[in-house]
Design an enzyme around this catalytic site. Structure first.
Site, PDB file in Angstrom:
ATOM      1  N   ASP A   6       5.216  -0.102  -6.656  1.00 21.39           N
ATOM      2  CA  ASP A   6       4.029  -0.446  -7.445  1.00 21.39           C
ATOM      3  C   ASP A   6       2.805   0.295  -6.926  1.00 21.39           C
ATOM      4  OD1 ASP A   6       2.643  -1.988  -9.475  1.00 21.39           O
ATOM      5  OD2 ASP A   6       1.718  -3.088  -7.817  1.00 21.39           O
TER       6      ASP A   6
ATOM      7  N   GLU B 140      -2.294   7.711  -5.107  1.00 20.57           N
ATOM      8  CA  GLU B 140      -2.523   7.128  -6.434  1.00 20.57           C
ATOM      9  C   GLU B 140      -3.966   7.250  -6.914  1.00 20.57           C
ATOM     10  OE1 GLU B 140      -3.260   2.416  -5.990  1.00 20.57           O
ATOM     11  OE2 GLU B 140      -1.295   3.079  -5.308  1.00 20.57           O
TER      12      GLU B 140
ATOM     13  N   ARG C 132       0.849  -1.180   0.000  1.00 21.57           N
ATOM     14  CA  ARG C 132       0.000   0.000   0.000  1.00 21.57           C
ATOM     15  C   ARG C 132       0.891   1.239   0.000  1.00 21.57           C
ATOM     16  NH1 ARG C 132      -3.149  -2.864  -1.635  1.00 21.57           N
ATOM     17  NH2 ARG C 132      -5.224  -3.427  -0.905  1.00 21.57           N
TER      18      ARG C 132
END
Length: 335
Positions: free
Chosen positions: A257, A262, A233
């Protein structure tokens, strides 16, 4: 009954439609659920959402007013849902409690090795027929130390790969995983792990107590030549602090990632209008940083399991059954 699914990727749509074919009709939308799109759900008793959906008080109020009663989230994480409001409004909320841990663990290693061996830089060069090796030197993983923060199913899968590389294993978690101990993992305090590990990978869930678990102090405690990978996360890492350390020339590589801001960016095409997030823009200017768009879970195997579980969650709801995937209503206390 027709189910409305928000945030469906093009690759996912045929899988979702096939999985629901024998049970319910499903309408797939590529837009994410948020304040602007919530009115679309009016008249749908059951909706399905992705991890980037916004299910705050306002959105939940809109859904309730439109007649929605069940939310089937297609992810393990649920920090995007205000569960207290959902319960007060009488929703049933279910998630996918588990899916292939190998998808995320393998991708975390993909990020680690890509930044270690400068794969993106090398690929960009060779596309221009530049075949020099300057600046591409990496390091062997064998004999080095890996630190795994969070040793649940995904952390265990990551550890097994590290063991295959021949690395020394350090772990940190609220409880030891016997399978990791059997592999030779030594559980230590977080500060010791940060100071000793050559590669640090994050596999803990996001809770208030884990938010910014990698903060300015944690980053300073790490080796200058360490590699940091986050496939869990985004808010586990204080991005502003990370940018500050990178500006000082620290770390062999960082593979992310996920990103703490986001929502509204990842899974969307921002190539034309660009992004207004200065922190993300600065982060991506560093040659030793690799950012991907929350794709670690994105394999045929994992997505298939996520969709199958979502179908079962919907069928449980329509049949009046309860499973371990139900978050709301909360399990009644027995004490």
């Amino acid at each position: 009954m027709e189910i409305l699914a928000f945030g469906v990727q093009a690759d996912e749509k045929p899988l979702i439609e096939k999985a629901f074919a024998d049970h319910h009709d499903v309408r797939c939308l590529d837009v994410f659920l948020n304040e602007d799109t919530a009115p679309i759900a009016a008249g749908y008793e059951i909706i399905s959402t992705s991890v980037n959906a916004s299910l705050d008080n306002h959105v939940l109020q809109t859904l309730a007013a439109g007649g929605t009663q069940m939310i089937a989230q297609r992810s393990t994480g649920f920090n995007n849902i205000d569960l207290q409001v959902a319960e007060r409004l009488g929703f049933t909320v279910a998630r996918v409690s588990s899916y292939s841990p190998y998808s995320v663990a393998e991708f975390a290693w993909t990020l680690a090795m890509a930044v270690n061996r400068r794969v993106v830089r090398a690929s960009n060069r060779t596309r221009d027929f530049d075949f020099r090796l300057d600046g591409l030197m990496g390091r062997d993983m064998r004999g080095r130390t890996v630190g795994v923060l969070g040793t649940g199913k995904i952390g265990e899968a990551f550890t097994r790969i590290a063991h295959g590389f021949g690395m020394s294993l350090l772990g940190w978690d609220v409880a030891e995983n016997p399978a990791c101990v059997e592999l030779g993992m030594k559980y230590v305090a977080k500060d010791e792990l940060l100071a000793e590990a050559d590669l640090i990978s994050l596999h803990v869930p996001l809770f208030p107590e884990t938010r910014h678990i990698i903060d300015a102090g944690a980053l300073r405690a790490m080796k200058d030549e360490a590699i940091l990978v986050n496939s869990s996360r985004g808010a586990l890492v204080d991005t502003e602090a990370l940018v500050g350390e990178l500006r000082q020339g620290r770390f062999t590589g960082v593979g992310l990632d996920v990103y703490e801001a986001e929502a509204g960016l990842f899974f969307l095409d921002k190539s034309i209008q660009g992004v207004e997030d200065d922190t993300l823009a600065r982060l991506m200017t560093f040659p030793n940083v690799l950012v991907t768009s929350h794709q670690a879970y994105y394999t045929v195997d994992a997505v298939g399991q996520i969709i199958d579980t979502t179908v079962h969650n919907v069928l449980d709801y329509t049949a009046g059954r309860r499973s371990e995937n139900v978050l709301v209503p909360a399990e009644p206390r027995t004490d």
